[in-house]
Design an enzyme around this catalytic site. Structure first.
Site, PDB file in Angstrom:
ATOM      1  N   PHE A 207      38.046  45.706  50.801  1.00 54.12           N
ATOM      2  CA  PHE A 207      37.300  46.058  52.006  1.00 54.12           C
ATOM      3  C   PHE A 207      38.237  46.629  53.073  1.00 54.12           C
ATOM      4  O   PHE A 207      37.883  47.572  53.786  1.00 54.12           O
ATOM      5  CB  PHE A 207      36.560  44.830  52.541  1.00 54.12           C
ATOM      6  CG  PHE A 207      35.534  44.291  51.590  1.00 54.12           C
ATOM      7  CD1 PHE A 207      34.335  44.949  51.379  1.00 54.12           C
ATOM      8  CD2 PHE A 207      35.761  43.112  50.887  1.00 54.12           C
ATOM      9  CE1 PHE A 207      33.384  44.451  50.503  1.00 54.12           C
ATOM     10  CE2 PHE A 207      34.826  42.610  50.010  1.00 54.12           C
ATOM     11  CZ  PHE A 207      33.631  43.278  49.810  1.00 54.12           C
ATOM     12  N   CYS A 208      39.425  46.057  53.187  1.00 51.48           N
ATOM     13  CA  CYS A 208      40.422  46.581  54.124  1.00 51.48           C
ATOM     14  C   CYS A 208      40.922  47.945  53.666  1.00 51.48           C
ATOM     15  O   CYS A 208      41.152  48.844  54.482  1.00 51.48           O
ATOM     16  CB  CYS A 208      41.587  45.603  54.250  1.00 51.48           C
ATOM     17  SG  CYS A 208      41.117  43.962  54.827  1.00 51.48           S
TER      18      CYS A 208
ATOM     19  N   TYR B  98      44.159  42.018  55.095  1.00 52.44           N
ATOM     20  CA  TYR B  98      45.001  41.685  53.961  1.00 52.44           C
ATOM     21  C   TYR B  98      45.202  43.003  53.231  1.00 52.44           C
ATOM     22  O   TYR B  98      44.225  43.668  52.879  1.00 52.44           O
ATOM     23  CB  TYR B  98      44.335  40.690  53.008  1.00 52.44           C
ATOM     24  CG  TYR B  98      43.834  39.416  53.628  1.00 52.44           C
ATOM     25  CD1 TYR B  98      44.581  38.723  54.570  1.00 52.44           C
ATOM     26  CD2 TYR B  98      42.606  38.890  53.231  1.00 52.44           C
ATOM     27  CE1 TYR B  98      44.116  37.538  55.112  1.00 52.44           C
ATOM     28  CE2 TYR B  98      42.136  37.696  53.772  1.00 52.44           C
ATOM     29  CZ  TYR B  98      42.886  37.025  54.714  1.00 52.44           C
ATOM     30  OH  TYR B  98      42.431  35.855  55.243  1.00 52.44           O
TER      31      TYR B  98
ATOM     32  N   CYS C 264      43.185  43.713  49.990  1.00 57.97           N
ATOM     33  CA  CYS C 264      41.740  43.470  50.023  1.00 57.97           C
ATOM     34  C   CYS C 264      41.015  44.808  49.925  1.00 57.97           C
ATOM     35  O   CYS C 264      41.302  45.735  50.690  1.00 57.97           O
ATOM     36  CB  CYS C 264      41.373  42.771  51.323  1.00 57.97           C
ATOM     37  SG  CYS C 264      39.604  42.659  51.630  1.00 57.97           S
TER      38      CYS C 264
END
Length: 364
Positions: free
Chosen positions: A101-102, A96, A99
């Site tokens: 973390f991404c 995503y 996001c």
């Protein structure tokens, strides 16, 4: 302290539709406010699932990763980094876009100039990752001779960094050093964790080259973990802090997506209300102050203090994995009031600008 022993990870299969990705090198949001930058850029093509689905998708993604993971697909332009030798390392990132973390993984890949493809995952149906039993993002498919699936942002970064430094072991063997382990939270929820995920699996000679003194390695691991365990949880409560800020976030989505008049109004106003209340639950869960900005300011100033006045980055003259993790988390707020406030009311701006510059220089 030593890493735990490991067992092999399963190989994986197929991929869906992919697009080439790269760093979007635009003026920083606190200098130039522009639609489609940062958080708002999540609302691109494929947003016609209905206002209700958009709200549910946003809430699902937000709760699933404790970040800003909104339902959307966006075509990203071609990454212009120098190509690796043919067949050396082929990467596809399932994500995503907003996001944190991404974003961490993209910051790492961009800084190291690694070409990669991207697949934007719809957080409602998640058809793009139906091949995987692991149902979170980011997922990285890596092929360095045989296809592998890497899960968890910190595992992805540690494994690929180890592979770039040491070619003694195959990527498959390196990934086996990060075994998944099921654990149960205090609330009784079963979750999947990964052992050793902040370790680079290097021999003694390689370790001394990368970490001249033990304290350097300990510091990097400490702050990578801090970014995952604390900093990331400050993002959503700050972005959706007030009804006005929640509305501004969904205004981006409606402007960038393709909605009918009524559908757009529903997504904008109902979505903003839903996310405003979600942010309040997150605030309570993480025991944040009444004004969550204070927690954000304190956290980023703590980071700047840890970097110190005598270093450009925590890694010295170049960013280390902690620098890339913190930068990746913070940049998902670009284009929103929370980001601008952070730049004005903390000491983060000089370090943040240096991070932008060095990633632009090394990643393009």
């Amino acid at each position: 302290e030593r890493p735990l022993s490991a067992r092999p990870q399963p190989k994986m299969a197929g991929a869906g539709r992919v697009w080439r990705v790269g760093a979007l090198l635009l003026p920083p949001a606190w200098r130039l406010r522009a639609p489609g930058r940062g958080f708002g850029a999540a609302a691109g093509r494929g947003g016609s699932g209905g206002g209700g689905r958009l709200v549910l998708g946003a809430a699902f993604a937000l709760g699933g990763s404790a970040g800003l993971c909104l339902a959307a697909r966006q075509r990203l332009r071609e990454h212009s980094a120098a190509e690796l030798p043919a067949g050396s390392l082929q990467l596809t990132l399932y994500q995503y876009k907003t996001c944190p973390f991404c974003s961490k993984v993209r910051a790492f890949l961009d800084y190291h100039g690694l070409p990669y493809e991207i697949v934007e995952v719809n957080p409602i149906m998640r058809k793009e990752i139906k091949f995987s039993s692991y149902r979170k993002v980011p997922i990285l498919l890596a092929n360095a001779g045989s296809p592998l699936q890497l899960n968890d942002s910190s595992v992805i970064i540690s494994a690929i960094k180890t592979y770039l430094i040491s070619r003694r072991n195959s990527l498959e063997e390196i990934v086996s050093f990060y075994p998944p382990v099921k654990t149960v939270t205090e609330q009784g929820k079963e979750v999947l964790e990964y052992e050793n995920k902040y370790w680079l699996m290097l021999d003694e000679k390689e370790t001394k080259r990368v970490y001249p003194v033990k304290e350097v390695r300990v510091e990097e691991m400490k702050w990578r973990k801090w970014a995952d365990d604390w900093l990331v949880h400050l993002i959503s409560p700050n972005v959706y802090r007030t009804p006005k800020e929640a509305l501004a976030s969904f205004d981006y989505i409606v402007r960038e997506g393709k909605f009918g008049t009524l559908e757009g109004l529903f997504a904008k106003y109902v979505g903003a209300v839903a996310m405003f209340f979600v942010s309040k639950r997150l605030k309570k869960r993480h025991q944040l102050r009444d004004d969550v900005r204070e927690d954000l300011y304190e956290a980023v100033n703590k980071w700047v203090k840890a970097v110190g006045k005598n270093r450009l980055f925590m890694g010295g003259n170049q960013p280390n994995l902690a620098d890339l993790a913190v930068y990746g988390v913070l940049r998902v707020m670009e284009g929103l009031e929370a980001f601008d406030d952070m730049m004005v009311h903390t000491n983060i701006q000089p370090w943040y600008q240096r991070m932008e510059e060095v990633i632009q220089k090394t990643g393009v």
